[in-house]
Design an enzyme around this catalytic site. Structure first.
Site: not given
Ligand code: SIN
Length: 485
Positions: A159, A257, A291, A465
């Site tokens: 993604n 994550e 996510c 992170e």
């Molecule tokens: C993710 O969906 O894993 C990361 C999303 C983000 O860094 O905003």
């Protein structure tokens, strides 16, 4: 014109793995397709287990010299990498859109986001401090030093084909580690273009490696090989659990994550236009495939219908299409399985009493397109409330008081991102403290950046992170006690 001919710098398109500073092929290949058209873009090698093991061993050797450089020397190489990524941002975004599907403007945004982690950690690497600790015995002198943890392994998702790599690789390299990255099978070309730029930046051979091939074979090596000291993963919670188990056999330090189930709470005193703006961003970014995307929108009963009307209008105006078309808001989903999974959550919700509230969208031809939806009358009995949607479906749930909505918002195994809209300062503090999430956005739908700690609690993951905390996971703290008598 072929995919490659569209690039200003055709050397950025690599169909080989990058190990110890060299491009590596194998007898077997894996095809990579454009999710918008299903057409093949190219292939990457399906590396053998022996080649993957070799990449880890070479990364270990290379690290000896890299870790002995000064932080400033490493920082200079990282800054060259950052500048090259910025210089080639249009090509990188084009590659990303072709293999991942996201609209070109979003892909470009991700390239800048990805580069920002390199710039940030190039600086943070120069601020790795130890401590001098007051002694407990007069003759002793106590201190701590921080040292690079060792060779790192990483598995990154489709993604965010660039940013999830740099969010791991940049702190690793800044700390003095080397890294072997396995990008998602669907999106390896962005990773390989980043590798080409790392080579041009003068990052020494063996420090940044990209391996391609079978996920299980590579995943097994990255989570069990004794030379890997630290393993980092971004992806689903079920896969994360398996990888964590595998890491246990050699007691690796891990960052995970994982999945989310983000609540988005709109209180009665919220600015509804702002809340709709935030919901559009937090729900439909990357077609809902992040996510931190909103999974459940809780709206106070007194403003529910007004909010729903405004949201539906905006969703009706979204354009679904090929990511390279300039007016596209939502590209294709990554796979047909992803489309099926989203459709089955919607079907379950409709069968259990949810209502489809927006009008029909016209979709381009192709199996991976899906219309953005707004579902109202959503209840706890529906799977869509408990499972990560990972697609462009907004679910609206009414609530009547703060305590009730907090119980519902926290009623999940996940704890990544959450969002709240209210103008009551006391409520902001109360709610932020009670939400069991690693991140809370208040009156905003976009919380991600390089300077703040990204990460979840509960089964959404381990570690942070980005930010000043992001480099800690790539360091070991060593305590030294010197008897001076
Ligand atoms: C993710 O969906 O894993 C990361 C999303 C983000 O860094 O905003």
């Amino acid at each position: 014109m072929s995919f490659e001919q569209q690039l200003q710098d055709t050397e950025l398109f690599k169909q080989a793995a990058f190990i110890n500073g060299s491009w590596v092929n194998s007898d077997e290949d894996i095809a990579v397709t454009n999710p918008a058209t299903g057409e093949k873009i190219g292939t990457v090698p399906k590396l053998s287990q022996a080649t993957v093991i070799g990449s880890i061993e070479m990364a270990e050797q290379a690290m000896e010299k890299w870790k002995s450089l000064t932080a400033k020397q490493r920082s200079k190489a990282l800054m060259k990498w950052f500048n090259l990524i910025e210089q080639h941002c249009d090509d990188l975004a084009y590659i990303m859109t072709c293999e991942q599907g996201k609209p070109l403007a979003e892909a470009l945004g991700e390239i800048h986001y990805a580069a920002s982690f390199i710039e940030w950690f190039a600086e943070e690497g120069k601020r790795i401090y130890g401590d001098v600790i007051p002694q407990t015995v007069a003759s002793n002198r106590l201190m701590t030093i921080k040292q690079p943890i060792g060779v790192c392994g990483a598995i990154t998702p489709w993604n965010f084909p660039a940013a999830m790599i740099t969010r791991k690789a940049a702190p690793a390299l800044a700390a003095g580690c080397s890294i072997v990255v396995k990008p998602a099978t669907e999106t390896p070309f962005t990773a390989l273009a980043l590798a080409e730029l790392s080579l041009r930046a003068g990052i020494p051979a063996g420090i940044f490696n990209v391996v391609t091939g079978d996920s299980r074979t590579i995943g097994h090596q990255l989570t069990t090989h004794p030379s890997i000291a630290k393993f980092s993963f971004t992806g689903s919670t079920p896969v994360g659990r398996t990888l964590l188990e595998q890491c246990a056999s050699t007691v690796k330090k891990t960052s995970m994550e994982l999945g989310g189930n983000a609540p988005f709470i709109v209180f009665e005193d919220a600015d509804l236009d702002d809340a709709v703006d935030g919901a559009m961003l937090a729900k439909f970014r990357n077609g809902g495939q992040t996510c931190v995307c909103v999974n459940r929108i809780y709206v106070h009963e007194s403003v529910h219908n007004k909010f729903a009307d405004k949201l539906i209008k905006r969703v009706n105006a979204l354009r679904v299409g090929h990511g390279l078309e300039s007016n596209t808001d939502i590209g294709p989903m990554i796979t047909t399985k992803a489309v099926d999974d989203i459709n089955s959550l919607v079907k379950d919700a409709l069968a259990k009493g949810a209502s489809l509230a927006n009008s029909q969208h016209s979709l381009p031809e192709g199996e991976r397109y899906i219309a953005p939806l707004v579902l109202t009358n959503v209840t706890d009995e529906m799977n869509i409330v408990h499972e990560e949607i990972f697609g462009p479906v907004a679910t609206l749930i009414k609530f009547s008081d703060e305590e009730e909505v907090l119980i519902k918002a926290n009623d999940t195994i996940f704890g990544l991102a959450s969002y709240v809209y209210t103008n009551d300062i006391n409520r902001i503090y109360r709610v932020c403290e009670k939400l069991e999430y690693g991140m809370v956005g208040v009156n905003t739908g976009l919380i991600s950046n390089e300077v703040a700690p990204f990460g979840g609690v509960k089964q959404s993951g381990l570690g942070k992170e980005g930010s000043k905390y992001g480099i800690e996971d790539y360091l070991e703290t060593k305590y030294i006690c010197i008897n001076t008598k």
